[in-house]
Design an enzyme around this catalytic site. Structure first.
Site, PDB file in Angstrom:
ATOM      1  CG  ASP A 118      34.598  41.520  38.617  1.00 40.89           C
ATOM      2  OD1 ASP A 118      34.593  40.448  39.564  1.00 40.89           O
ATOM      3  OD2 ASP A 118      34.279  41.313  37.534  1.00 40.89           O
TER       4      ASP A 118
ATOM      5  CG  ASP B 190      38.311  32.654  39.500  1.00 43.24           C
ATOM      6  OD1 ASP B 190      37.385  32.923  39.649  1.00 43.24           O
ATOM      7  OD2 ASP B 190      39.259  33.416  40.227  1.00 43.24           O
TER       8      ASP B 190
END
Length: 266
Positions: free
Chosen positions: A12, A131
Site C-alpha cells: 500500500d 473495498d
C-alpha cells in the site's frame, strides 16, 4: 484443490512509501516499495500487489515511476491499482511493467470500464479491487450485509458488495481482490463470512485480503473459498515470512508453489 494457492504481499503506497494502518486509517511508514518488492520476490512470493492508496481520493494518477522501478526488481506477476480511471490508464500501467491492473472507484462510477478493459487487454489483466465493509446502523451496530466503498475506503456507496462482485465478474473482471475494511490491519483473521458469500456468487478467482495476523489464519480463508491470500503488515514488519505461510498452507493440505528462492534458505 489442485491449483496452487498463491501467497501475495501487498504494497500500500502513499507518496512513494509503503504504509499500513488499521481499517484503512492511521497509516504508518513501512519502507521503500522497490526494496520490499525485491525482498518479496527473493522470498518466494507468487505475485505482488501495488496499491496507490491515495490516488483516487487525491484525484491523481498512480505513481508510474515507482511502478516502473518496482517492476524492474521483481520477476513475478505485478498487479497495480489506485487512480485507474480509463483504458488509457491501464495501457500506460502495462507499459510501465504491470501485469494486471486493479480498478475500484472508477468502475463503480462507470461499470462499462470493466468490459472495455477486458475487451482490449483480456480478462486476465483486469482485477476488481473491492473495498468492502459490513453495513452498520447509526449506533455502529452491524445491520446485515456488506457495502462497497470508494476512494480508498473513504466514501461509502449504497451498493450491495456481493451483488457488485457478481456483476463485475459478468462484465469481464478476471479476478476479485476482496478487501475487508473491518478486518484490515486487525490481525484477527480474514472475514470468512465475506469470502464465502462472494465465492458463492462468482466463478473467477478470489483473493482474500484484510486481517491476516498468524500462520493459522490463511488456511481457513482458502477453505472459505479464496484462491489466493494477501497480506501486508505481517510481511512488512517481519512478523511472518512467506515461507512460513506456505508451510502452514501445506500442513493444512493445500498445494503451494515452491521456487528456488524459498525464504527458509535465505
Amino acid at each position: 484443490m489442485s491449483v496452487a494457492v498463491r501467497v501475495i504481499p501487498c504494497l500500500d503506497v502513499d507518496a512513494g512509501r509503503v504504509v499500513k494502518g488499521v481499517n484503512f486509517v492511521g497509516l504508518r511508514d513501512a519502507g521503500d516499495p522497490v526494496e520490499l518488492a525485491r525482498q518479496y520476490g527473493e522470498q518466494g512470493a507468487d505475485e505482488l500487489t501495488f496499491l496507490d492508496v491515495t490516488a483516487s481520493s487525491g484525484n491523481r494518477e498512480t505513481t508510474y515511476e515507482v511502478v516502473r522501478r518496482t517492476a524492474e526488481e521483481v520477476f513475478i506477476p505485478l498487479t497495480v491499482g489506485g487512480g485507474v480511471r480509463t483504458v488509457e490508464d491501464v495501457d500506460r500501467l502495462l507499459r510501465h511493467g504491470a501485469d494486471k491492473v486493479g480498478v475500484n472507484t472508477a468502475a463503480i462510477a462507470r461499470p462499462e470500464l470493466i468490459s472495455e478493459v477486458a475487451d482490449r487487454f483480456g480478462a486476465q489483466v483486469l482485477v476488481l479491487s473491492a473495498d468492502v465493509r459490513r453495513r452498520r446502523g447509526p449506533d455502529g451496530a452491524p445491520t446485515g450485509g456488506y457495502e462497497i466503498t470508494t476512494h480508498g475506503g473513504r466514501t461509502g456507496v449504497d451498493l450491495d458488495a456481493i451483488e457488485w462482485c457478481a456483476r463485475a465478474a459478468e462484465l469481464g473482471a478476471g479476478e476479485i481482490l476482496l478487501n475487508s475494511m473491518d478486518a484490515d490491519g486487525t490481525k484477527d483473521g480474514f472475514d470468512l463470512e465475506l469470502i464465502r458469500a462472494v465465492r458463492a456468487e462468482v466463478a473467477i478467482p478470489v483473493i482474500a485480503s484484510g486481517g491476516a495476523g498468524a500462520v493459522d489464519h490463511f488456511a481457513p480463508a482458502v477453505a472459505a473459498g479464496a484462491d489466493a491470500v494477501l497480506a501486508a503488515s505481517v510481511f512488512h514488519f517481519a512478523e511472518l515470512t512467506i515461507g512460513e505461510v506456505k508451510d502452514g498452507l501445506t500442513a493444512a493440505g493445500y498445494p503451494v508453489r515452491r521456487g528456488r528462492a524459498d525464504d527458509r534458505s535465505l
